[in-house]
Write a protein that holds these residues in place. Structure first.
Motif, short mmCIF file in Angstrom:
data_model
loop_
_atom_site.label_atom_id
_atom_site.label_comp_id
_atom_site.label_asym_id
_atom_site.label_seq_id
_atom_site.Cartn_x
_atom_site.Cartn_y
_atom_site.Cartn_z
N GLY A 176 1.08 -0.97 -0.01
CA GLY A 176 -0.14 -0.08 0.00
C GLY A 176 0.74 1.18 -0.04
O GLY A 176 0.83 2.10 -0.66
N ARG B 191 -7.53 -1.27 12.11
CA ARG B 191 -7.68 -2.32 10.98
C ARG B 191 -8.28 -3.64 11.84
O ARG B 191 -7.53 -3.87 12.56
N ASP C 241 -2.50 -3.99 -6.12
CA ASP C 241 -2.02 -4.14 -4.74
C ASP C 241 -3.03 -5.08 -4.10
O ASP C 241 -3.94 -4.90 -3.59
MG MG Z 1 -2.13 -3.01 2.41
#
Ligand code: MG
Ligand code: AP5
Length: 190
Positions: free
Chosen positions: A14, A137, A88
């Motif tokens: 990322g 996350r 990605d």
């Molecule tokens: Mg990532």
């Protein structure tokens, strides 16, 4: 230009794609981000689809190919992807890789390069746990990180083997600083 970034969780996919997308002015397509957006939108609409997707992501398992492929092909059909894009975290299974090849061939397009970001396991865990302090996350817990690393070793390394067969893989030393990794990538002949 179409480049696939393959690397375990925390390897910098990322980070590098965000930067390279600006540098090359092409879109950054992260299936992880797309799936997280799907979960957010579904929960707002109280839709069961989001619950299904989060049941995979939150346990570190891959979402099924039949859920991922329509999301990515819909995005690829948008005009800004015509000149190329950065993938990605996709493809992550050999089926996804084969279906991407078929899709691109149908448009007379192809992948230029597959970059394998290589980082030692202890550094991956260090980076993700550090990120967990600032980002929220659901899959950045020690148990789920371990599951994600195992899934990478068992399933996504097969995708690297698939692309090695096509002779388009370049290895990148992902242990270096973000600036140094970026420099390694932009120095590659494209
Ligand atoms: Mg990532
Ligand atoms: P996804 O969102 O793709 O997560 P991941 O692959 O687990 O990888 P991360 O996003 O955690 O790490 P990254 O490599 O992007 O590193 P980053 O740049 O953030 O996928 C999540 C889940 O979605 C999957 O587990 C699966 O369930 C599902 N999914 C996604 N795609 C799918 C698909 N195609 N099929 C099926 N399921 C799918 O860097 C990490 C941290 O390290 C950051 O804090 C960053 O600042 C730092 N950092 C970056 N580079 C460096 C460096 N060089 N030195 C020091 N620190 C660095």
């Amino acid at each position: 230009m179409r480049i696939v970034f393959i690397g375990p969780p925390g390897s910098g996919k990322g980070t590098q794609c965000t930067r390279l997308a600006k540098h090359w002015s092409i879109p950054h397509l992260s299936t992880g981000n797309m799936l997280r957006e799907t979960i957010e939108n579904s929960s707002a609409e109280k839709c069961a689809f989001g619950t299904l997707v989060s049941s995979y992501i939150n346990t570190g398992r891959l979402a099924p190919d039949y859920l991922v492929m329509p999301i990515i092909t819909k995005r690829l059909a948008e005009p800004d992807c015509a000149a190329g894009c950065l993938f990605d975290g996709f493809p992550r299974t050999v089926i996804q890789a084969q279906q991407l090849d078929e899709y691109l061939q149908s448009l007379d397009q192809r992948l230029n390069l597959v970059l394998s970001l290589e980082v030692a396991p202890e550094e991956l865990i260090r980076r993700i746990l550090l990120r967990a302090n600032t980002e929220n996350r659901a899959d950045d817990t020690p148990e789920t990180i371990a599951a994600r690393l195992q899934v990478f070793d068992q399933q996504t390394t097969l995708v690297l083997d698939y692309y090695h067969g096509h002779g388009i893989v370049k290895r990148i030393d992902g242990m270096k600083s973000p600036d140094e990794v970026f420099s390694q990538i932009i120095a590659l002949p494209l």
